[in-house]
Design an enzyme around this catalytic site. Structure first.
Site, PDB file in Angstrom:
ATOM      1  N   ASP A 203       0.860  -1.178   0.000  1.00 43.61           N
ATOM      2  CA  ASP A 203       0.000   0.000   0.000  1.00 43.61           C
ATOM      3  C   ASP A 203       0.891   1.222   0.000  1.00 43.61           C
ATOM      4  O   ASP A 203       2.121   1.103   0.027  1.00 43.61           O
ATOM      5  CB  ASP A 203      -0.992   0.003   1.183  1.00 43.61           C
ATOM      6  N   HIS A 278      -2.569   2.889  -4.772  1.00 42.49           N
ATOM      7  CA  HIS A 278      -2.140   2.424  -3.448  1.00 42.49           C
ATOM      8  C   HIS A 278      -0.701   1.900  -3.510  1.00 42.49           C
ATOM      9  O   HIS A 278      -0.366   0.895  -2.872  1.00 42.49           O
ATOM     10  CB  HIS A 278      -3.073   1.327  -2.907  1.00 42.49           C
ATOM     11  N   GLU A 343      -9.589   2.240  -5.808  1.00 40.90           N
ATOM     12  CA  GLU A 343      -9.379   3.645  -5.435  1.00 40.90           C
ATOM     13  C   GLU A 343      -8.261   4.355  -6.198  1.00 40.90           C
ATOM     14  O   GLU A 343      -7.514   5.133  -5.626  1.00 40.90           O
ATOM     15  CB  GLU A 343      -9.122   3.733  -3.922  1.00 40.90           C
ATOM     16  N   PHE A 435     -13.377  -5.070   9.716  1.00 44.67           N
ATOM     17  CA  PHE A 435     -13.084  -5.148  11.150  1.00 44.67           C
ATOM     18  C   PHE A 435     -12.208  -3.990  11.612  1.00 44.67           C
ATOM     19  O   PHE A 435     -11.710  -4.001  12.727  1.00 44.67           O
ATOM     20  CB  PHE A 435     -12.436  -6.504  11.479  1.00 44.67           C
TER      21      PHE A 435
END
Ligand code: ACM
Ligand code: ZN
Length: 773
Positions: A203, A278, A343, A435
């Site tokens: 990332d 990313h 994204e 989560f």
């Protein structure tokens, strides 16, 4: 016969020796998670002792037996033997049954023998994991346990998973977690019969896997300037050459160890190598693979939008990525190779001469089609190696690559679309499977990304969407939880976010849907907590946390406060104001009604004592509670809060601006009028706001209060000004306007927004309550 002394002793001895086997198990003693498909409890039990043997035929069966053997070594110091020939009794037999599906198993326990039937390693492993959960919780202890009978009930279980993809994703980029934690997580996945670990290895904030051909990916890309003392979104962009000391990566040897360890736990490790976005960490190492080819630094925290992405025009980018994936595929035997795809802000593609040329030669109409070209080209490469490309649902945009599988994260829409086109999908919608979201009331939880996904909501998740056709449903491989780690700097915090929610997910993905019942699940969950205690897992106890729901009666202005936690059978008790929360506390039965400022203290009780966290909250009653508010400037549809009642419902927002209690204006002031209905003596008005400059939320620069008795002619009562200040933190503040006490029926409040952020974007103004006193 006379009852002699000797005879009584004999009876006693017989009773003592036989009582172990006479323990009567009931269904309450069977607390398995995930719940097996079929289960029959019978009379009697099997007791383990130091002579219990594993009867095995091959290495895989030995591997499965070792899970249990190592537990007994720890808790009882027994060296349970694996043998080929069955003794007369007291053994666990592994039986190959090729009629069973992969991962399925049958378990039969009687007084003398335990039989596990399966067709592959995973099936045997799951049989063993089931035995482990049938044993007393102390089997999870990391020290010897005395005075215990290692006994399980006679039982027959026929079990198989509902879905074949039962996954968890660890984001090891935003914060790096050492190999040991990954191995522990693998054990914990297997314990719940989960079978997929997805490693998000790339990332913007860190590249986490050694690639021999491109050493700078880890020399440069794995390290960032340490700004861990600042909030994620409040970190500055590091300057070129600034010392980057925070990070880490897995060597190829580490990866081999992880993959081999996972295999012995029935877990497939899916690597994710993000593209085309990313990847700032990769561009920092090799700027030549971006459009601008300009040097950049690895960001220390939040980065949005992501514009430094791989160039889709240069062939060298694809050669680089194919080289990287070749090394990755050599390390990971996984059928699925994840390429991210999410994204990407494609502004550079629009002006890059290479990208423009590519679009022309390939006949692509827009940059979405260029992304589709990018992914399709990678898909051809991956499938040529006999693997399957999987990506986030953005890979649908501009056209999905022929053999691709889709991981649906922006809700279930991507999954619906891909399955309709005949592609396989893994469901991991943000609503139920993220989560990194809060799992309890936000003001009682450690900072999280946002959202609200308590364990009961995870338990409601279903990967098959109701509107799917049977054909579409067949394409649903399963589901997965994603643990994005922006706000998870430690392994202990990671455990907190994963457990116990993973417990609920495992049942969703394994057990038949018809058997799902929250109230039936919760006793098993509480039993699992004991096992997690023994395993030393820092699991969240948020399910015990009491939350409040507040309603205002528009006519009487009475506030009623309901108390609840996740367990419907909880004994909740409370006291008001200064009373102490002891055995005299009031058992909660119905909503508590308030007409003045009141503090409620409450907790879940067990045996007349409070357990878990004590919830305490003061409800500040004020003169505008329940009164009508007219909006002279309309709030944004994205942050409506509680709608028309938001400003006068006494519910305050938290530092999480997504919590549903905030109303917000973008690039615009707030201007409202509160109708107090009758002339009311007032001297103070406060406006609750939040400052969170990362996502563009700024305190007001001015709050003005004007009063009127007719609702037409307003006179200024007071005003406060506040200059814009740079603030890296997330804060809450009440802006208080004091004035000479006077009577008014209408109160107009204007809060001035900064309107534009310092870098030119629209600024948000957030307000949760207007308190009139
Ligand atoms: C994602 O959450 N960006 C896949
Ligand atoms: Zn380009």
């Amino acid at each position: 016969m006379k009852f002699t002394y000797k005879y009584i002793v004999l009876i006693l001895v017989i009773t003592i020796f036989s009582c172990k086997k006479d323990r009567v198990f009931t269904m309450e003693d069977i607390q398995l998670i995930p719940k097996p498909a079929e289960l029959n409890l019978e009379k009697g039990s099997f007791e383990f002792d130091k002579n219990t043997k594993f009867v095995i035929n091959n290495d895989e069966q030995i591997q499965a037996s070792e899970i249990l053997a190592s537990k007994f070594k720890t808790v009882a110091n027994w060296d349970l033997e694996a043998v080929k020939e069955a003794p007369s009794s007291n053994y666990i037999q592994f039986i190959l049954n090729n009629n069973l599906e992969k991962e399925a198993y049958k378990l039969n326990v009687n007084n003398d023998v335990i039989k596990i039937e399966a067709s592959n390693f995973s099936g045997f492993l799951y049989g063993v994991e089931t035995i482990r959960q049938l044993l007393p919780a102390e089997i999870e202890s990391d020290t010897t346990v005395d005075n215990i009978t290692w006994e399980i009930p006679n039982i027959t279980i026929t079990d198989a998973p509902r879905f074949k993809w039962r996954g968890l994703m660890l984001d090891v980029s935003r914060h790096f977690f050492e190999k040991e934690y990954v191995l522990k997580t693998i054990d914990r996945l297997a314990y719940l019969k989960m079978n997929t670990l997805h490693l998000h290895l790339v990332d913007d904030q860190g590249w986490r896997i050694e690639i021999k051909k491109y050493p700078k990916l880890t020399e440069v890309g794995a390290w960032r300037v340490d700004q861990e003392n600042k909030p994620w979104d409040g970190r500055y962009t590091p300057k070129l050459g600034e010392k980057a000391t925070y990070g880490g990566f897995y060597t190829q040897e580490d990866i081999k160890e992880i993959v081999a360890y996972a295999k012995r736990r029935g877990i497939n490790v899916v690597p994710e190598i993000e593209m085309p976005a990313h990847v700032t960490s990769a561009i920092a190492a090799y700027p030549e693979f971006s459009c601008l080819e300009k040097p950049v630094t690895v960001p220390s925290g939040g980065l949005w939008p992501i514009t430094d992405i791989y160039c889709a025009g240069k062939d060298s980018t694809f050669e680089f990525l194919q080289d990287v994936l070749t090394e990755v595929m050599d390390l990971f035997p996984s059928k699925y190779i994840h390429v991210g795809g999410d994204e990407a802000t494609k502004t550079n593609w629009k002006t890059c001469k290479d990208c423009q040329k590519r679009m022309k030669t390939e006949g692509l109409h827009d940059v979405e089609e260029l992304q589709s070209y990018f992914i399709k080209r990678m898909e051809r490469f991956i499938s040529s190696k006999g693997r399957v490309l999987i990506g986030w649902d953005e890979i649908l945009e501009g056209g999905l690559a022929p053999g691709a599988t889709v991981m649906s994260w922006r809700g279930v829409k991507g999954g619906l679309e891909a399955s309709e086109q005949g592609h396989d999908v893994v469901m991991s919608p943000g609503t139920h499977c993220y989560f990194d979201h809060y799992q309890g009331p936000m003001d009682t939880e450690p900072l999280a990304w946002g959202g609200f996904t308590p364990i009961s909501k995870v338990y409601k998740f279903d990967p098959v969407v109701e509107t799917m056709t049977e054909e579409q449903a067949k394409h649903v491989l399963g589901g997965q939880a994603n643990v994005w780690a922006e706000h998870i700097p430690t392994t202990s915090q990671s455990e907190y976010m994963i457990f116990p929610r993973l417990t609920a997910l495992s049942e969703v993905l394994w057990s038949p849907k018809k058997d799902r019942s929250w109230n039936e699940f919760t006793p098993r969950l509480k039993e699992m907590f004991k096992r997690y205690d023994f395993q030393g897992i820092n699991y969240a106890k948020s399910a015990y946390t009491i939350s409040t729901e507040t309603q205002v009666n528009d006519t009487t202005n009475v506030i009623s406060v309901s108390l609840k936690n996740e367990f419907s059978d909880s004994d909740i008790r409370y006291v008001l104001n200064n009373a102490s929360l002891d055995n005299e506390a009031i058992p909660y039965k119905e909503p508590i009604e308030l007409k003045e400022t009141t503090t409620i203290k409450t907790s879940v009780f067990k045996d007349d004592k409070p357990i878990g966290r004590v919830f305490e909250k003061t409800f500040n009653y004020h003169k505008a509670v329940g009164k009508k508010v007219t909006y002279l400037s309309k709030y944004s549809n994205s942050y409506k809060g509680a709608g028309a009642n938001n400003m006068t419902n006494i519910i305050r927002g938290s530092k999480n601006f997504h919590d549903g209690q905030w109303q917000a204006w973008i690039g615009n002031d707030m201007e409202v009028v509160i109708d107090l209905e009758i002339p009311t003596e007032i001297s103070k008005v406060s406006v609750g706001s939040t400052d969170n400059q990362g996502p563009g939320i700024y305190y007001p620069t001015k709050v003005e209060v004007l009063l009127s008795n007719d609702g037409k002619n307003f006179k200024r009562a007071g005003v406060i000004n506040r200059a814009l200040k740079v603030n890296p933190n997330i804060e809450l503040k009440d802006f208080i306007v004091n004035f000479k006490s006077q009577k008014a029926t209408f109160v107009k409040v204007i809060a001035k927004s900064v309107k534009k952020t310092p870098n030119g974007g629209g600024a948000w103004l957030f307000v949760d309550e207007i308190v009139v006193e």
